[in-house]
Design a protein around this motif. Sequence first.
Motif, PDB file in Angstrom:
ATOM      1  N   GLU A   1      -4.971   7.554  -2.903  1.00  0.00           N
ATOM      2  CA  GLU A   1      -5.472   6.272  -2.374  1.00  0.00           C
ATOM      3  C   GLU A   1      -5.781   5.291  -3.502  1.00  0.00           C
ATOM      4  O   GLU A   1      -5.662   4.086  -3.326  1.00  0.00           O
TER       5      GLU A   1
ATOM      6  N   TYR B   1     -10.721   7.830   1.153  1.00  0.00           N
ATOM      7  CA  TYR B   1     -10.287   6.426   1.235  1.00  0.00           C
ATOM      8  C   TYR B   1     -11.193   5.519   0.390  1.00  0.00           C
ATOM      9  O   TYR B   1     -10.714   4.634  -0.320  1.00  0.00           O
TER      10      TYR B   1
ATOM     11  N   HIS C   1       0.833  -1.208   0.000  1.00  0.00           N
ATOM     12  CA  HIS C   1       0.000   0.000   0.000  1.00  0.00           C
ATOM     13  C   HIS C   1       0.876   1.269   0.000  1.00  0.00           C
ATOM     14  O   HIS C   1       0.740   2.124  -0.884  1.00  0.00           O
TER      15      HIS C   1
ATOM     16  N   HIS D   1       1.721   4.441  -2.825  1.00  0.00           N
ATOM     17  CA  HIS D   1       1.809   5.903  -2.630  1.00  0.00           C
ATOM     18  C   HIS D   1       3.185   6.391  -3.099  1.00  0.00           C
ATOM     19  O   HIS D   1       3.309   7.419  -3.764  1.00  0.00           O
TER      20      HIS D   1
ATOM     21  N   ARG E   1      -4.084   1.663  -3.118  1.00  0.00           N
ATOM     22  CA  ARG E   1      -4.975   0.503  -3.076  1.00  0.00           C
ATOM     23  C   ARG E   1      -4.869  -0.340  -4.350  1.00  0.00           C
ATOM     24  O   ARG E   1      -5.221  -1.502  -4.350  1.00  0.00           O
TER      25      ARG E   1
END
Length: 502
Positions: A296, A421, A266, A270, A300
Amino acid sequence: MSFDSKAAVAALQRYEGKSYAVMHAGSVLSTDGVTAAPEDSWEGRARTMGYLSELEYSLSTEPAFLSLLKELDEHSDELDQLTKRQVKVLLRETERISRIPFEEYTRYSVLVSEASSLWIKAKKSDDFALFAPYLEKLVAANRRMASLWNPDEQPYNVLLDRYEEGLTMSMCDRFFNTVREGIVPLIRKVGEHQYSRYPFESREYPIPLQDEFSHALMDMEGIDPRRCTLSTTEHPFTSGVNNRDVRITTHYHDHDFIASLFSVLHEGGHALYELGGDDRYNYTCLYGGASMSIHESQSRFYENLIGRSKAFSAPLLRTARNFFPEQLADVTEEMFYRAINRVQPSLIRTEADELTYSLHVMIRYEIEKQLIDGSLQVKDIPQVWNNLYEAYLGIRPTDNKTGCLQDSHWSGGMFGYFPSYALGSAYGAQMLDRMEKEVPQLWDKVGKGDLSPVTEWLHEKIHQFSALFTPQEILDQVCGGFDPSYYIRYLTEKYSELYILN
Ligand code: ZN
Protein backbone atom coordinates in the motif's frame (compact mmCIF):
# COMPACT_ATOMS: atom_id res chain seq x y z
CA MET A 1 23.17 -38.99 7.33
CA SER A 2 24.97 -35.80 6.44
CA PHE A 3 23.15 -32.80 5.06
CA ASP A 4 23.33 -32.41 1.27
CA SER A 5 22.47 -28.76 0.82
CA LYS A 6 22.39 -28.93 -2.99
CA ALA A 7 19.88 -31.78 -3.00
CA ALA A 8 17.78 -30.18 -0.26
CA VAL A 9 17.60 -26.85 -2.09
CA ALA A 10 16.67 -28.64 -5.33
CA ALA A 11 13.89 -30.48 -3.50
CA LEU A 12 12.71 -27.18 -2.05
CA GLN A 13 12.51 -25.66 -5.54
CA ARG A 14 10.39 -28.58 -6.73
CA TYR A 15 7.86 -27.90 -3.94
CA GLU A 16 7.92 -24.22 -4.73
CA GLY A 17 7.24 -25.01 -8.39
CA LYS A 18 4.18 -27.09 -7.52
CA SER A 19 2.85 -24.55 -5.12
CA TYR A 20 3.43 -21.79 -7.71
CA ALA A 21 1.36 -23.76 -10.23
CA VAL A 22 -1.56 -24.03 -7.78
CA MET A 23 -1.35 -20.30 -6.96
CA HIS A 24 -1.02 -19.39 -10.66
CA ALA A 25 -4.11 -21.37 -11.62
CA GLY A 26 -6.19 -19.95 -8.76
CA SER A 27 -5.10 -16.40 -9.47
CA VAL A 28 -5.88 -16.51 -13.19
CA LEU A 29 -9.23 -18.19 -12.47
CA SER A 30 -10.34 -15.59 -9.96
CA THR A 31 -9.19 -12.68 -12.14
CA ASP A 32 -11.05 -14.23 -15.06
CA GLY A 33 -14.12 -14.62 -12.81
CA VAL A 34 -14.43 -10.88 -12.29
CA THR A 35 -13.26 -9.67 -15.72
CA ALA A 36 -14.08 -11.88 -18.70
CA ALA A 37 -16.07 -14.91 -17.46
CA PRO A 38 -19.86 -15.00 -18.10
CA GLU A 39 -22.11 -14.26 -15.13
CA ASP A 40 -23.43 -17.82 -14.71
CA SER A 41 -19.99 -19.45 -14.76
CA TRP A 42 -19.39 -19.29 -11.00
CA GLU A 43 -20.36 -22.87 -10.12
CA GLY A 44 -17.69 -24.59 -12.18
CA ARG A 45 -15.12 -22.09 -11.01
CA ALA A 46 -16.07 -22.62 -7.36
CA ARG A 47 -15.52 -26.39 -7.80
CA THR A 48 -12.07 -25.89 -9.27
CA MET A 49 -11.16 -23.32 -6.63
CA GLY A 50 -12.26 -25.77 -3.93
CA TYR A 51 -10.05 -28.46 -5.43
CA LEU A 52 -7.11 -26.06 -5.70
CA SER A 53 -7.44 -25.11 -2.05
CA GLU A 54 -7.38 -28.81 -1.09
CA LEU A 55 -4.26 -29.22 -3.20
CA GLU A 56 -2.68 -26.25 -1.47
CA TYR A 57 -3.48 -27.77 1.91
CA SER A 58 -1.99 -31.15 1.06
CA LEU A 59 1.12 -29.63 -0.51
CA SER A 60 1.75 -27.46 2.55
CA THR A 61 1.17 -30.23 5.05
CA GLU A 62 3.00 -33.06 3.29
CA PRO A 63 5.24 -34.64 5.98
CA ALA A 64 8.21 -34.93 3.60
CA PHE A 65 7.98 -31.22 2.84
CA LEU A 66 7.75 -30.26 6.52
CA SER A 67 10.78 -32.33 7.44
CA LEU A 68 12.69 -30.88 4.48
CA LEU A 69 11.93 -27.36 5.74
CA LYS A 70 13.02 -28.29 9.27
CA GLU A 71 16.22 -29.84 7.98
CA LEU A 72 17.00 -26.73 5.92
CA ASP A 73 16.22 -24.54 8.90
CA GLU A 74 18.60 -26.50 11.11
CA HIS A 75 21.36 -25.91 8.54
CA SER A 76 20.41 -22.33 7.79
CA ASP A 77 24.01 -21.14 8.22
CA GLU A 78 24.90 -23.15 5.12
CA LEU A 79 22.21 -21.46 3.00
CA ASP A 80 22.37 -18.28 0.94
CA GLN A 81 20.33 -15.26 1.98
CA LEU A 82 17.47 -15.97 -0.44
CA THR A 83 17.02 -19.61 0.53
CA LYS A 84 17.29 -18.78 4.22
CA ARG A 85 14.43 -16.28 3.91
CA GLN A 86 12.44 -18.67 1.71
CA VAL A 87 12.65 -21.36 4.40
CA LYS A 88 11.59 -18.90 7.09
CA VAL A 89 8.57 -17.69 5.14
CA LEU A 90 7.52 -21.22 4.17
CA LEU A 91 7.86 -22.49 7.75
CA ARG A 92 5.67 -19.63 8.93
CA GLU A 93 2.99 -20.45 6.34
CA THR A 94 3.07 -24.23 6.57
CA GLU A 95 3.01 -24.21 10.36
CA ARG A 96 -0.06 -22.05 10.18
CA ILE A 97 -1.91 -24.26 7.72
CA SER A 98 -0.94 -27.55 9.33
CA ARG A 99 -2.26 -26.48 12.73
CA ILE A 100 -5.77 -26.43 11.29
CA PRO A 101 -7.30 -29.90 10.81
CA PHE A 102 -8.24 -30.65 7.19
CA GLU A 103 -12.01 -30.83 7.89
CA GLU A 104 -11.91 -27.48 9.64
CA TYR A 105 -9.89 -25.98 6.79
CA THR A 106 -12.41 -27.05 4.13
CA ARG A 107 -15.39 -26.12 6.35
CA TYR A 108 -13.90 -22.64 6.68
CA SER A 109 -13.43 -22.31 2.88
CA VAL A 110 -17.11 -23.18 2.41
CA LEU A 111 -18.12 -20.70 5.13
CA VAL A 112 -16.13 -17.92 3.45
CA SER A 113 -17.63 -18.56 0.03
CA GLU A 114 -21.18 -18.66 1.46
CA ALA A 115 -20.57 -15.54 3.55
CA SER A 116 -19.18 -13.71 0.52
CA SER A 117 -22.28 -14.29 -1.59
CA LEU A 118 -24.60 -13.56 1.37
CA TRP A 119 -22.76 -10.31 1.98
CA ILE A 120 -23.41 -9.16 -1.61
CA LYS A 121 -27.13 -9.82 -1.09
CA ALA A 122 -27.19 -8.20 2.35
CA LYS A 123 -25.41 -5.11 1.04
CA LYS A 124 -27.77 -4.78 -1.93
CA SER A 125 -30.87 -5.07 0.24
CA ASP A 126 -29.34 -3.15 3.17
CA ASP A 127 -30.09 -6.10 5.45
CA PHE A 128 -27.50 -6.45 8.22
CA ALA A 129 -29.53 -9.19 9.95
CA LEU A 130 -29.07 -11.41 6.90
CA PHE A 131 -25.27 -11.20 7.12
CA ALA A 132 -24.95 -11.12 10.93
CA PRO A 133 -25.10 -14.91 11.61
CA TYR A 134 -22.31 -15.49 9.05
CA LEU A 135 -20.24 -12.71 10.52
CA GLU A 136 -20.63 -14.31 13.96
CA LYS A 137 -19.36 -17.62 12.58
CA LEU A 138 -16.45 -15.90 10.83
CA VAL A 139 -15.42 -14.08 14.00
CA ALA A 140 -15.60 -17.31 16.00
CA ALA A 141 -13.62 -19.22 13.35
CA ASN A 142 -10.92 -16.55 13.26
CA ARG A 143 -10.61 -16.52 17.03
CA ARG A 144 -10.29 -20.28 16.99
CA MET A 145 -7.69 -20.26 14.19
CA ALA A 146 -5.71 -17.56 16.00
CA SER A 147 -5.63 -19.74 19.13
CA LEU A 148 -4.43 -22.72 17.07
CA TRP A 149 -1.74 -20.65 15.37
CA ASN A 150 -0.44 -19.17 18.58
CA PRO A 151 -2.15 -20.08 21.86
CA ASP A 152 0.16 -17.84 23.91
CA GLU A 153 -0.67 -14.63 22.11
CA GLN A 154 -3.81 -12.46 22.10
CA PRO A 155 -5.92 -13.55 19.11
CA TYR A 156 -6.06 -10.15 17.39
CA ASN A 157 -2.26 -9.85 17.58
CA VAL A 158 -2.01 -13.21 15.81
CA LEU A 159 -4.37 -12.00 13.09
CA LEU A 160 -2.50 -8.70 12.63
CA ASP A 161 0.80 -10.57 12.33
CA ARG A 162 -0.68 -12.69 9.54
CA TYR A 163 -0.85 -9.68 7.19
CA GLU A 164 2.04 -7.66 8.59
CA GLU A 165 4.80 -9.71 10.18
CA GLY A 166 5.46 -8.40 13.67
CA LEU A 167 2.54 -5.96 13.87
CA THR A 168 0.75 -5.80 17.25
CA MET A 169 -2.19 -3.98 18.83
CA SER A 170 0.07 -1.80 20.92
CA MET A 171 1.90 -0.66 17.74
CA CYS A 172 -1.44 0.03 16.04
CA ASP A 173 -2.79 1.87 19.11
CA ARG A 174 0.25 4.12 19.18
CA PHE A 175 0.00 4.77 15.45
CA PHE A 176 -3.74 5.49 15.41
CA ASN A 177 -3.47 7.74 18.48
CA THR A 178 -0.95 9.86 16.60
CA VAL A 179 -3.24 9.89 13.56
CA ARG A 180 -6.30 10.84 15.64
CA GLU A 181 -4.54 13.63 17.50
CA GLY A 182 -3.00 15.01 14.32
CA ILE A 183 -5.78 14.64 11.79
CA VAL A 184 -9.12 15.11 13.57
CA PRO A 185 -8.48 18.80 14.48
CA LEU A 186 -7.06 19.43 10.98
CA ILE A 187 -10.22 18.05 9.34
CA ARG A 188 -12.36 20.31 11.54
CA LYS A 189 -10.39 23.38 10.43
CA VAL A 190 -10.51 22.37 6.77
CA GLY A 191 -14.28 21.86 7.06
CA GLU A 192 -14.69 25.55 7.81
CA HIS A 193 -13.00 26.51 4.53
CA GLN A 194 -14.80 24.41 1.91
CA TYR A 195 -14.79 25.40 -1.77
CA SER A 196 -17.46 24.29 -4.20
CA ARG A 197 -17.21 21.83 -7.09
CA TYR A 198 -16.13 23.07 -10.52
CA PRO A 199 -18.32 22.45 -13.58
CA PHE A 200 -15.66 20.24 -15.25
CA GLU A 201 -15.92 17.68 -12.44
CA SER A 202 -19.31 16.45 -13.58
CA ARG A 203 -19.05 16.75 -17.38
CA GLU A 204 -19.31 13.69 -19.58
CA TYR A 205 -16.09 11.73 -20.19
CA PRO A 206 -16.79 8.94 -22.72
CA ILE A 207 -15.52 5.62 -21.40
CA PRO A 208 -13.56 4.58 -24.55
CA LEU A 209 -11.57 7.83 -24.21
CA GLN A 210 -11.08 7.24 -20.48
CA ASP A 211 -9.67 3.86 -21.40
CA GLU A 212 -7.14 5.45 -23.77
CA PHE A 213 -6.28 7.94 -21.02
CA SER A 214 -5.69 5.05 -18.56
CA HIS A 215 -3.12 3.55 -20.93
CA ALA A 216 -1.41 6.94 -21.22
CA LEU A 217 -1.24 7.05 -17.40
CA MET A 218 0.27 3.57 -17.26
CA ASP A 219 2.79 4.77 -19.82
CA MET A 220 3.63 7.81 -17.64
CA GLU A 221 4.20 5.41 -14.72
CA GLY A 222 6.61 3.43 -16.90
CA ILE A 223 4.57 0.21 -16.89
CA ASP A 224 5.58 -2.25 -19.62
CA PRO A 225 2.36 -3.18 -21.52
CA ARG A 226 3.87 -6.54 -22.50
CA ARG A 227 3.99 -7.49 -18.80
CA CYS A 228 0.90 -5.79 -17.40
CA THR A 229 -2.62 -5.39 -18.77
CA LEU A 230 -5.65 -3.34 -17.72
CA SER A 231 -9.29 -4.42 -17.56
CA THR A 232 -12.43 -3.20 -15.81
CA THR A 233 -14.14 -4.56 -12.67
CA GLU A 234 -16.63 -3.40 -10.05
CA HIS A 235 -13.79 -2.91 -7.53
CA PRO A 236 -10.29 -2.13 -8.87
CA PHE A 237 -7.45 -4.46 -7.87
CA THR A 238 -4.00 -5.76 -8.85
CA SER A 239 -3.10 -9.39 -9.28
CA GLY A 240 0.39 -10.58 -10.19
CA VAL A 241 1.83 -14.07 -10.50
CA ASN A 242 5.37 -13.29 -11.62
CA ASN A 243 7.28 -10.22 -12.83
CA ARG A 244 6.11 -10.77 -16.40
CA ASP A 245 2.41 -11.31 -15.68
CA VAL A 246 0.55 -8.66 -13.70
CA ARG A 247 -3.09 -7.59 -14.19
CA ILE A 248 -4.61 -4.34 -12.98
CA THR A 249 -8.23 -3.22 -13.16
CA THR A 250 -10.19 0.01 -12.87
CA HIS A 251 -13.82 1.13 -12.80
CA TYR A 252 -15.12 3.89 -15.10
CA HIS A 253 -17.86 6.44 -14.32
CA ASP A 254 -18.96 8.41 -17.37
CA HIS A 255 -19.44 11.68 -15.47
CA ASP A 256 -16.30 11.47 -13.34
CA PHE A 257 -12.90 10.80 -14.90
CA ILE A 258 -10.97 11.61 -11.70
CA ALA A 259 -12.05 8.42 -9.87
CA SER A 260 -10.59 6.06 -12.47
CA LEU A 261 -7.53 8.28 -12.95
CA PHE A 262 -6.48 7.71 -9.35
CA SER A 263 -7.47 4.03 -9.39
CA VAL A 264 -5.13 3.51 -12.32
CA LEU A 265 -2.28 5.39 -10.63
CA HIS A 266 -2.91 3.40 -7.41
CA GLU A 267 -3.09 -0.05 -9.00
CA GLY A 268 -0.21 0.97 -11.28
CA GLY A 269 1.85 1.55 -8.12
CA HIS A 270 1.06 -2.00 -6.94
CA ALA A 271 1.94 -3.27 -10.42
CA LEU A 272 5.33 -1.50 -10.45
CA TYR A 273 6.19 -3.23 -7.17
CA GLU A 274 5.19 -6.65 -8.55
CA LEU A 275 6.97 -6.03 -11.87
CA GLY A 276 10.10 -4.63 -10.22
CA GLY A 277 11.03 -7.72 -8.22
CA ASP A 278 14.22 -9.44 -9.29
CA ASP A 279 13.84 -12.51 -11.57
CA ARG A 280 15.22 -14.79 -8.87
CA TYR A 281 12.06 -14.38 -6.75
CA ASN A 282 9.76 -15.57 -9.54
CA TYR A 283 8.03 -18.91 -8.85
CA THR A 284 8.93 -18.74 -5.14
CA CYS A 285 7.05 -17.66 -2.02
CA LEU A 286 9.16 -14.48 -1.99
CA TYR A 287 7.57 -13.06 -5.14
CA GLY A 288 5.13 -10.18 -4.83
CA GLY A 289 6.27 -7.87 -2.04
CA ALA A 290 7.16 -7.71 1.64
CA SER A 291 3.67 -7.20 3.08
CA MET A 292 0.30 -5.56 2.51
CA SER A 293 1.43 -2.32 4.17
CA ILE A 294 4.57 -2.03 2.10
CA HIS A 295 2.45 -2.75 -0.98
CA GLU A 296 0.00 0.00 0.00
CA SER A 297 2.89 2.38 0.61
CA GLN A 298 3.85 1.90 -3.04
CA SER A 299 0.36 2.22 -4.54
CA ARG A 300 -0.42 5.28 -2.44
CA PHE A 301 2.94 6.74 -3.38
CA TYR A 302 1.87 7.02 -7.02
CA GLU A 303 -1.77 7.78 -6.22
CA ASN A 304 -1.31 10.51 -3.59
CA LEU A 305 2.24 11.55 -2.80
CA ILE A 306 3.09 11.92 -6.50
CA GLY A 307 -0.31 11.74 -8.23
CA ARG A 308 -1.98 14.43 -6.13
CA SER A 309 1.12 16.63 -5.76
CA LYS A 310 1.21 20.19 -7.03
CA ALA A 311 4.14 19.42 -9.34
CA PHE A 312 2.43 16.48 -11.04
CA SER A 313 -0.93 18.25 -11.54
CA ALA A 314 0.49 20.17 -14.51
CA PRO A 315 1.58 17.18 -16.64
CA LEU A 316 -1.48 15.27 -15.46
CA LEU A 317 -3.86 17.98 -16.70
CA ARG A 318 -1.85 18.33 -19.92
CA THR A 319 -2.16 14.61 -20.62
CA ALA A 320 -5.87 14.56 -19.75
CA ARG A 321 -6.44 17.44 -22.19
CA ASN A 322 -5.15 15.29 -25.05
CA PHE A 323 -8.19 13.09 -24.54
CA PHE A 324 -10.76 15.60 -23.24
CA PRO A 325 -9.91 18.97 -24.85
CA GLU A 326 -13.46 20.38 -24.66
CA GLN A 327 -14.37 19.11 -21.19
CA LEU A 328 -11.15 20.59 -19.75
CA ALA A 329 -10.94 23.77 -21.85
CA ASP A 330 -11.77 26.14 -18.96
CA VAL A 331 -9.69 24.37 -16.28
CA THR A 332 -6.57 25.99 -14.82
CA GLU A 333 -3.77 24.05 -13.10
CA GLU A 334 -4.81 25.59 -9.80
CA MET A 335 -8.44 24.46 -10.24
CA PHE A 336 -7.33 20.96 -11.17
CA TYR A 337 -4.97 20.70 -8.19
CA ARG A 338 -7.74 21.85 -5.86
CA ALA A 339 -10.32 19.49 -7.38
CA ILE A 340 -8.14 16.40 -6.98
CA ASN A 341 -7.36 17.33 -3.36
CA ARG A 342 -10.80 18.37 -2.14
CA VAL A 343 -11.40 17.28 1.46
CA GLN A 344 -14.92 16.11 2.11
CA PRO A 345 -15.69 13.77 5.01
CA SER A 346 -17.70 10.96 3.43
CA LEU A 347 -19.16 7.58 4.31
CA ILE A 348 -17.36 5.34 1.83
CA ARG A 349 -13.74 4.41 2.55
CA THR A 350 -12.74 3.65 -1.04
CA GLU A 351 -13.95 7.09 -2.16
CA ALA A 352 -12.36 8.98 0.72
CA ASP A 353 -9.88 11.81 0.13
CA GLU A 354 -6.26 11.59 1.19
CA LEU A 355 -6.76 13.49 4.47
CA THR A 356 -9.78 11.65 5.90
CA TYR A 357 -8.83 8.18 4.60
CA SER A 358 -6.95 6.93 7.65
CA LEU A 359 -9.87 7.70 9.95
CA HIS A 360 -12.03 5.25 7.99
CA VAL A 361 -9.37 2.64 8.64
CA MET A 362 -9.08 3.55 12.31
CA ILE A 363 -12.83 2.98 12.80
CA ARG A 364 -12.58 -0.52 11.33
CA TYR A 365 -9.52 -1.27 13.47
CA GLU A 366 -11.30 -0.26 16.68
CA ILE A 367 -14.32 -2.41 15.81
CA GLU A 368 -12.26 -5.46 14.83
CA LYS A 369 -10.18 -5.28 17.97
CA GLN A 370 -13.31 -5.42 20.14
CA LEU A 371 -14.99 -8.08 18.00
CA ILE A 372 -12.04 -10.41 18.29
CA ASP A 373 -11.51 -9.86 22.03
CA GLY A 374 -15.23 -10.45 22.60
CA SER A 375 -16.08 -7.04 24.06
CA LEU A 376 -18.31 -6.18 21.07
CA GLN A 377 -21.17 -8.35 19.83
CA VAL A 378 -21.88 -8.62 16.09
CA LYS A 379 -25.42 -7.32 16.56
CA ASP A 380 -24.09 -4.07 18.01
CA ILE A 381 -21.76 -3.29 15.09
CA PRO A 382 -24.13 -0.93 13.18
CA GLN A 383 -24.66 1.27 16.22
CA VAL A 384 -20.97 1.42 17.16
CA TRP A 385 -19.95 2.00 13.52
CA ASN A 386 -22.34 4.93 13.13
CA ASN A 387 -21.27 6.47 16.44
CA LEU A 388 -17.61 6.32 15.45
CA TYR A 389 -18.29 7.96 12.05
CA GLU A 390 -20.10 10.73 13.83
CA ALA A 391 -17.33 11.19 16.39
CA TYR A 392 -14.38 11.20 13.96
CA LEU A 393 -15.79 12.39 10.66
CA GLY A 394 -18.80 14.39 11.78
CA ILE A 395 -21.24 12.45 9.58
CA ARG A 396 -23.59 9.58 10.40
CA PRO A 397 -24.60 6.79 7.99
CA THR A 398 -28.36 6.45 7.60
CA ASP A 399 -28.18 2.85 6.37
CA ASN A 400 -25.81 -0.13 6.65
CA LYS A 401 -25.12 -0.26 2.92
CA THR A 402 -23.10 2.94 3.24
CA GLY A 403 -22.13 1.95 6.80
CA CYS A 404 -20.81 -1.32 8.18
CA LEU A 405 -21.77 -3.44 5.13
CA GLN A 406 -19.67 -1.48 2.63
CA ASP A 407 -16.41 -3.49 2.63
CA SER A 408 -15.92 -7.07 1.46
CA HIS A 409 -13.05 -7.86 3.90
CA TRP A 410 -15.05 -9.34 6.78
CA SER A 411 -17.13 -11.51 4.46
CA GLY A 412 -13.83 -12.93 3.20
CA GLY A 413 -12.74 -13.67 6.78
CA MET A 414 -10.09 -10.97 6.69
CA PHE A 415 -9.70 -9.55 10.21
CA GLY A 416 -6.48 -7.65 10.88
CA TYR A 417 -6.03 -6.53 7.28
CA PHE A 418 -7.41 -2.96 7.45
CA PRO A 419 -4.56 -1.33 9.42
CA SER A 420 -2.20 -1.99 6.49
CA TYR A 421 -4.06 0.61 4.40
CA ALA A 422 -3.34 3.41 6.87
CA LEU A 423 0.16 2.20 7.73
CA GLY A 424 0.98 2.16 4.01
CA SER A 425 0.06 5.83 3.69
CA ALA A 426 2.26 6.70 6.67
CA TYR A 427 5.21 4.61 5.44
CA GLY A 428 4.93 6.33 2.06
CA ALA A 429 5.09 9.83 3.54
CA GLN A 430 8.27 8.92 5.38
CA MET A 431 9.79 7.36 2.26
CA LEU A 432 8.98 10.54 0.32
CA ASP A 433 10.86 12.65 2.85
CA ARG A 434 13.90 10.43 2.30
CA MET A 435 13.47 10.49 -1.48
CA GLU A 436 13.35 14.31 -1.51
CA LYS A 437 16.69 14.37 0.31
CA GLU A 438 18.33 11.82 -1.97
CA VAL A 439 16.99 12.61 -5.47
CA PRO A 440 18.24 15.90 -6.93
CA GLN A 441 15.57 18.04 -8.65
CA LEU A 442 12.89 15.45 -7.84
CA TRP A 443 9.95 17.83 -8.16
CA ASP A 444 11.33 19.56 -11.29
CA LYS A 445 11.38 16.21 -13.04
CA VAL A 446 7.94 15.17 -11.71
CA GLY A 447 6.65 18.57 -12.87
CA LYS A 448 7.75 17.67 -16.40
CA GLY A 449 5.83 14.39 -16.17
CA ASP A 450 9.01 12.35 -15.72
CA LEU A 451 8.39 9.73 -13.02
CA SER A 452 11.52 7.70 -13.76
CA PRO A 453 13.54 9.12 -10.81
CA VAL A 454 10.67 8.12 -8.49
CA THR A 455 10.44 4.57 -9.81
CA GLU A 456 14.22 4.16 -9.95
CA TRP A 457 14.57 5.16 -6.30
CA LEU A 458 11.70 2.91 -5.16
CA HIS A 459 13.08 0.09 -7.27
CA GLU A 460 16.55 0.39 -5.80
CA LYS A 461 15.33 0.65 -2.18
CA ILE A 462 12.24 -1.57 -2.18
CA HIS A 463 10.86 -3.15 -5.39
CA GLN A 464 13.85 -5.27 -6.40
CA PHE A 465 13.87 -7.19 -3.10
CA SER A 466 10.27 -8.54 -3.20
CA ALA A 467 9.83 -10.34 0.15
CA LEU A 468 13.52 -10.86 0.93
CA PHE A 469 13.19 -8.53 3.94
CA THR A 470 10.44 -8.12 6.54
CA PRO A 471 8.42 -4.88 6.47
CA GLN A 472 10.29 -3.71 9.55
CA GLU A 473 13.68 -4.39 7.97
CA ILE A 474 12.67 -2.41 4.88
CA LEU A 475 11.61 0.57 6.98
CA ASP A 476 14.83 0.38 8.96
CA GLN A 477 16.94 0.24 5.81
CA VAL A 478 15.06 2.92 3.88
CA CYS A 479 14.01 5.35 6.62
CA GLY A 480 15.91 4.35 9.77
CA GLY A 481 12.75 2.98 11.44
CA PHE A 482 9.08 3.93 11.31
CA ASP A 483 8.02 7.33 12.60
CA PRO A 484 4.38 8.35 11.97
CA SER A 485 5.09 12.03 12.63
CA TYR A 486 6.30 12.38 8.99
CA TYR A 487 2.82 11.46 7.80
CA ILE A 488 1.09 13.98 10.09
CA ARG A 489 3.55 16.69 9.09
CA TYR A 490 3.07 15.96 5.39
CA LEU A 491 -0.74 16.16 5.69
CA THR A 492 -0.67 19.26 7.90
CA GLU A 493 1.65 21.16 5.54
CA LYS A 494 -0.19 20.16 2.36
CA TYR A 495 -3.73 20.82 3.58
CA SER A 496 -2.86 23.97 5.52
CA GLU A 497 -1.46 25.41 2.30
CA LEU A 498 -4.41 24.22 0.21
CA TYR A 499 -7.02 25.55 2.60
CA ILE A 500 -4.91 28.51 3.76
CA LEU A 501 -5.36 27.75 7.44
CA ASN A 502 -2.58 29.90 8.82
ZN1 ZN B 1 -4.17 -0.91 -2.87
